[in-house]
Write a protein that holds these residues in place. Structure first.
Motif, PDB file in Angstrom:
ATOM      1  N   GLU A  58       0.838  -1.213   0.000  1.00  0.00           N
ATOM      2  CA  GLU A  58       0.000   0.000   0.000  1.00  0.00           C
ATOM      3  C   GLU A  58       0.867   1.255   0.000  1.00  0.00           C
ATOM      4  O   GLU A  58       0.536   2.256  -0.666  1.00  0.00           O
ATOM      5  N   LEU A 118      -2.273  -5.685  -4.999  1.00  0.00           N
ATOM      6  CA  LEU A 118      -3.359  -5.359  -4.073  1.00  0.00           C
ATOM      7  C   LEU A 118      -4.719  -5.719  -4.658  1.00  0.00           C
ATOM      8  O   LEU A 118      -5.616  -6.160  -3.934  1.00  0.00           O
ATOM      9  N   LYS A 119      -4.862  -5.526  -5.979  1.00  0.00           N
ATOM     10  CA  LYS A 119      -6.129  -5.858  -6.632  1.00  0.00           C
ATOM     11  C   LYS A 119      -6.392  -7.373  -6.545  1.00  0.00           C
ATOM     12  O   LYS A 119      -7.521  -7.807  -6.303  1.00  0.00           O
ATOM     13  N   GLN A 120      -5.301  -8.191  -6.731  1.00  0.00           N
ATOM     14  CA  GLN A 120      -5.467  -9.647  -6.646  1.00  0.00           C
ATOM     15  C   GLN A 120      -5.818 -10.084  -5.217  1.00  0.00           C
ATOM     16  O   GLN A 120      -6.576 -11.041  -5.018  1.00  0.00           O
ATOM     17  N   ALA A 167       2.285   1.616  -3.503  1.00  0.00           N
ATOM     18  CA  ALA A 167       1.252   2.045  -4.468  1.00  0.00           C
ATOM     19  C   ALA A 167       1.075   3.557  -4.472  1.00  0.00           C
ATOM     20  O   ALA A 167       0.674   4.156  -5.482  1.00  0.00           O
ATOM     21  N   LYS A 190      -0.093  -1.905  -7.038  1.00  0.00           N
ATOM     22  CA  LYS A 190      -1.549  -1.803  -7.220  1.00  0.00           C
ATOM     23  C   LYS A 190      -2.102  -3.102  -7.802  1.00  0.00           C
ATOM     24  O   LYS A 190      -3.193  -3.563  -7.419  1.00  0.00           O
ATOM     25  N   ALA A 191      -1.367  -3.720  -8.720  1.00  0.00           N
ATOM     26  CA  ALA A 191      -1.818  -4.977  -9.323  1.00  0.00           C
ATOM     27  C   ALA A 191      -1.889  -6.089  -8.279  1.00  0.00           C
ATOM     28  O   ALA A 191      -2.844  -6.885  -8.256  1.00  0.00           O
ATOM     29  N   ASN A 243       2.626   0.719  -9.999  1.00  0.00           N
ATOM     30  CA  ASN A 243       1.694  -0.088 -10.781  1.00  0.00           C
ATOM     31  C   ASN A 243       1.753  -1.568 -10.365  1.00  0.00           C
ATOM     32  O   ASN A 243       0.733  -2.255 -10.309  1.00  0.00           O
ATOM     33  N   TYR A 244       2.973  -2.029 -10.063  1.00  0.00           N
ATOM     34  CA  TYR A 244       3.149  -3.428  -9.628  1.00  0.00           C
ATOM     35  C   TYR A 244       2.421  -3.665  -8.309  1.00  0.00           C
ATOM     36  O   TYR A 244       1.690  -4.644  -8.141  1.00  0.00           O
ATOM     37  N   GLU A 257      -7.599  -8.485  -3.030  1.00  0.00           N
ATOM     38  CA  GLU A 257      -8.943  -8.081  -2.587  1.00  0.00           C
ATOM     39  C   GLU A 257      -9.904  -9.262  -2.497  1.00  0.00           C
ATOM     40  O   GLU A 257     -10.791  -9.293  -1.657  1.00  0.00           O
ATOM     41  N   SER A 258      -9.677 -10.267  -3.372  1.00  0.00           N
ATOM     42  CA  SER A 258     -10.597 -11.413  -3.385  1.00  0.00           C
ATOM     43  C   SER A 258     -10.348 -12.383  -2.229  1.00  0.00           C
ATOM     44  O   SER A 258     -11.143 -13.294  -1.998  1.00  0.00           O
TER      45      SER A 258
END
Length: 789
Positions: A25, A43-45, A28, A40-41, A37-38, A47-48
């Motif tokens: 975080e 962190l997006k994965q 990001a 953020k990518a 960008n790395y 979230e699930s």
């Protein structure tokens, strides 16, 4: 790998990547585009899978998201190093691990599906307290060096056990207390630190599940196989008790780890410099083998068997290496050694000397069934272990010398426990005060004002019995030879045979007379020089030849003569002496409880004993004359028991050997001195020598005015000189008569004057033979022979 948790822990363990997520975080929000960008990518994965942040307690979630975890860990587990580093995600001390590097995966695959990875020598106690120490270090900020060096022992594809040192990184973990945790004061912490072994105390201060361990750790392994194997070898070799030294299998596994040779075997032999021999110690037969001495217990070093290898050991002090035994056998002059090794399917071999201060102590043998598996290159690894082998063998030799000296002292120059303290004290003085520039003068070992007690139980007429058996053996031998001559067929030696027959008959007749001192030796020499050559060089009939064979088979191996009757007599003597001595020794242990005293026993044609009691022998115990009287009564009772023991043996023996018993009473205190030249105690002073004179002559003495000996079979004779001694022993006799041990009749008489000694008197009383007891104790002669052997 299936996770295995210890049952008790102060922690509730929650695997979480929250600290790692927090770092993503931060990245990001940075100004570095590619890093931002790395992050953020990633962190997006994540979230699930919210459990990655909140905490994972269901470990199946980890397996279902292995790829995502690998992406999250990419910075900590660089792809470029995955085939080099041995690393994984873990929880310290627990067998929970995942996200292995490729090298780690390969190591586990080679170990096999059945392998279970656990920390070496790490039990539940250590696990619990190690976790508690984590809390003390992290939460309470205590500087505690709590964790020892941990190892995983993992076999490779060849079955060789490799040792990996464990290193933990706990940067991504946090420790927090729960409502059940106990707040500790510094006094509490000090108490814990001083009581590592008190698990109940630790559990009281850190109740199970009272703290939360959240996050993850990283374990890195370092291949420390050689260092760990050497450490294990050192631990096994330096054990203080030779009986606890590791078995050959454990030692071989250690060497396999060092040399990385799956079929490596280890042998060992000791060098004996006095005899210049290699020896395989019987003591270690079940622990260490030898390939050089596979069939022998020892072999001379200069034996052709070793060839040039022995010169290598002594002169060059270097290992003798045969990398290809087959080739060595074909090309070397020493084919015998090569063939000996090949018979054991040994194809490569190292013969390494163990040397200390220039002296050869022993030899380590390394063998393999694979040609060139052992060679001059990897033989240099022995430099790592030889120092420990050297210390072990040197310690073994020193220990052996001490034990040999102890055996010599116990079996040949016994120092009785009652006086051992004084010898020890003088030895300590020598050890502590000896001056290298001046010879130490040992103080004499003297015990003053001690009272002597002497007793003996003698085999009656032993000399006559011995002469009788000699006479019978010689007669039997002469008769056997004469029978052979009588059956001899007529030949050119007839005149010579007639002469020999006459001489043999004359010798046989001579045996009907009392034996002279040289009769036995004369007849033996005559038979060996005059008769045996005739028997060995004369051709004869089958019947006579059989007689001659039986004759020579009947000869004793040591003497070359008939020894049947003497052997029976000697066996009977030995059995009696052994039995009587065992009774005396057993009773003597009880007598020491009366008051510590010096005791010595001798076996001759019977059993003699000397006792000395007095304050100087046991200076820490108050002495009273009552102890002397107690010991005198004990001595009289013990001789009665020895008489009874002999009575029970009589029917089982080949000869009706009777015994006589004697006690010499001497009420004056005297001194005994240890004679350094003779290594024994003797009475000290001219006046006290009178006691020794009486001891030597009294058993052959007669009743005054008669030819009757003062000793008689099945009776105990008590010799004394003072009225007080007479009164004392009459009380003992009366008591033993009451106990139905002695018969009612008492004989009293004067003893003939001995050289320099007069005025002795004696009491003689018969021991009651307890026939009922004897009847219940059936003993055969063969039983006695078996016990004697």
């Amino acid at each position: 790998m299936k996770p295995v948790l210890h049952t008790d822990s102060p922690f509730k363990t929650i695997i979480s990547f929250h600290k790692l997520i927090e770092s993503f975080e931060e990245i990001a929000l940075s100004n570095v585009d590619y890093r931002s960008n790395y992050a953020k990518a990633i962190l997006k994965q994540i979230e699930s899978v919210p459990e990655f942040r909140t905490g994972i307690e269901d470990y199946s979630l980890i397996k279902n998201h292995e790829a995502l975890i690998k992406n999250i860990m990419a910075d900590l587990f660089p792809t470029a190093l995955t085939h080099n580093e041995i690393k994984a995600v873990t929880i310290p001390f627990q067998n929970i691990s995942f996200n292995y590097t490729e090298r780690f995966k390969k190591i586990l695959r080679n170990a096999g599906d059945e392998f279970y990875m656990e920390i070496r020598d790490f039990d539940d106690h250590q696990f619990y307290i190690s976790n508690c120490c984590l809390i003390l270090s992290s939460y309470y900020k205590q500087n505690i060096e709590f964790n020892k060096i941990f190892f995983y022992d993992i076999p490779d594809e060849s079955g060789i056990e490799k040792h990996y040192r464990i290193m933990y990184n706990a940067d991504f973990m946090e420790i927090t207390p729960t409502s059940n945790s106990v707040v500790l004061s510094q006094d509490d912490i000090d108490l814990l630190i001083d009581n590592y072994s008190d698990i109940d105390l630790w559990k009281a201060k850190f109740p199970p599940g009272s703290w939360i361990l959240k996050g993850f750790g990283i374990v890195s392994l370092f291949d420390a196989t050689t260092e760990s194997a050497i450490s294990n070898l050192k631990s096994n070799l330096l054990k203080p008790d030779a009986k606890t030294v590791a078995s050959n299998d454990i030692i071989e596994n250690i060497f396999k780890s060092i040399f990385k040779i799956p079929d490596l075997k280890v042998g060992f032999i000791i060098y004996n410099p006095e005899e210049e021999k290699f020896i395989r110690p019987v003591k270690f037969d079940n622990q260490l083998q030898s390939f050089l001495l596979s069939t022998n217990q020892e072999v001379e070093c200069k034996n052709a068997f070793f060839g040039c290898s022995f010169e290598n050991l002594l002169d060059n002090q270097e290992p003798f290496v045969i990398s290809n035994v087959q080739k060595f056998t074909e090309e070397s002059a020493n084919k015998h050694l090569g063939e000996h090794l090949l018979r054991q399917n040994i194809q490569s071999y190292v013969f390494a000397p163990v040397i200390k201060d220039g002296h050869l102590l022993g030899v380590v043998e390394l063998v393999s069934k694979v040609p060139r598996a052992l060679n001059t290159v990897n033989a240099t690894k022995l430099d790592l272990v030889l120092p420990y082998l050297t210390d072990t063998i040197d310690r073994y030799n020193t220990d052996m010398q001490h034990q040999v000296e102890a055996i010599i002292q116990r079996e040949y120059t016994t120092i009785h426990p009652s006086v051992y303290w004084k010898f020890k004290k003088e030895s300590q003085n020598y050890f502590q005060n000896t001056n290298p520039t001046k010879d130490y003068i040992f103080k004499e070992i003297v015990f003053k004002n001690v009272f002597p007690l002497y007793g003996q139980i003698d085999i009656k007429g032993s000399s006559e019995h011995r002469n009788d058996t000699v006479r019978r053996d010689l007669k039997n031998q002469l008769n056997t030879i004469l029978e052979i001559f009588e059956n001899q067929k007529p030949n050119s030696n007839l005149m010579l045979l007639e002469q020999r027959k006459f001489e043999l008959e004359s010798l046989r007749d001579e045996l009907d007379q009392p034996l002279k001192a040289d009769t036995e030796q004369y007849i033996q020499r005559y038979i060996e020089e005059e008769i045996h050559p005739i028997l060995k060089n004369t051709k004869d009939t089958a019947i006579n030849k059989k007689l001659e064979e039986q004759y020579f088979e009947s000869l004793d191996e040591k003497t070359g003569m008939f020894y049947q009757e003497r052997k029976k007599f000697d066996n009977a003597m030995s059995i009696i002496n052994k039995k009587l001595a065992s009774v005396l020794d057993k009773k003597q242990l009880e007598a020491q409880q009366i008051y510590p005293h010096y005791y010595e026993r001798f076996k001759t044609d019977g059993v003699e004993h000397n006792l000395y009691i007095g304050a100087s022998i046991a200076p820490t115990k108050p002495f009273d004359i009552m102890y002397l009287h107690n010991l005198r009564l004990w001595q009289l009772q013990t001789l009665c028991e020895m008489e009874l023991e002999h009575h029970q043996l009589k029917e089982s023996l080949p000869y009706e050997l009777d015994v006589t018993s004697l006690i010499l009473v001497f009420s004056s205190a005297l001194s005994i001195r240890f004679r350094m030249d003779e290594k024994r105690f003797d009475v000290d002073g001219t006046y006290n020598a009178r006691y020794e004179v009486v001891k030597k002559r009294i058993d052959k003495a007669h009743i005054k005015g008669s030819l009757e000996r003062i000793t008689e079979k099945e009776k105990i004779t008590i010799v004394y000189s003072q009225n007080s001694e007479e009164a004392e022993y009459l009380k003992y006799i009366k008591y033993l008569q009451h106990k139905k041990i002695l018969e009612p009749a008492i004989e009293q008489f004067e003893v003939e004057d001995l050289q320099g000694v007069s005025g002795l008197r004696a009491i003689r009383v018969k021991v009651i033979n307890n026939l009922a007891s004897a009847a219940t104790k059936k003993i055969t002669y063969q039983d006695l022979l078996d016990e004697l052997s």
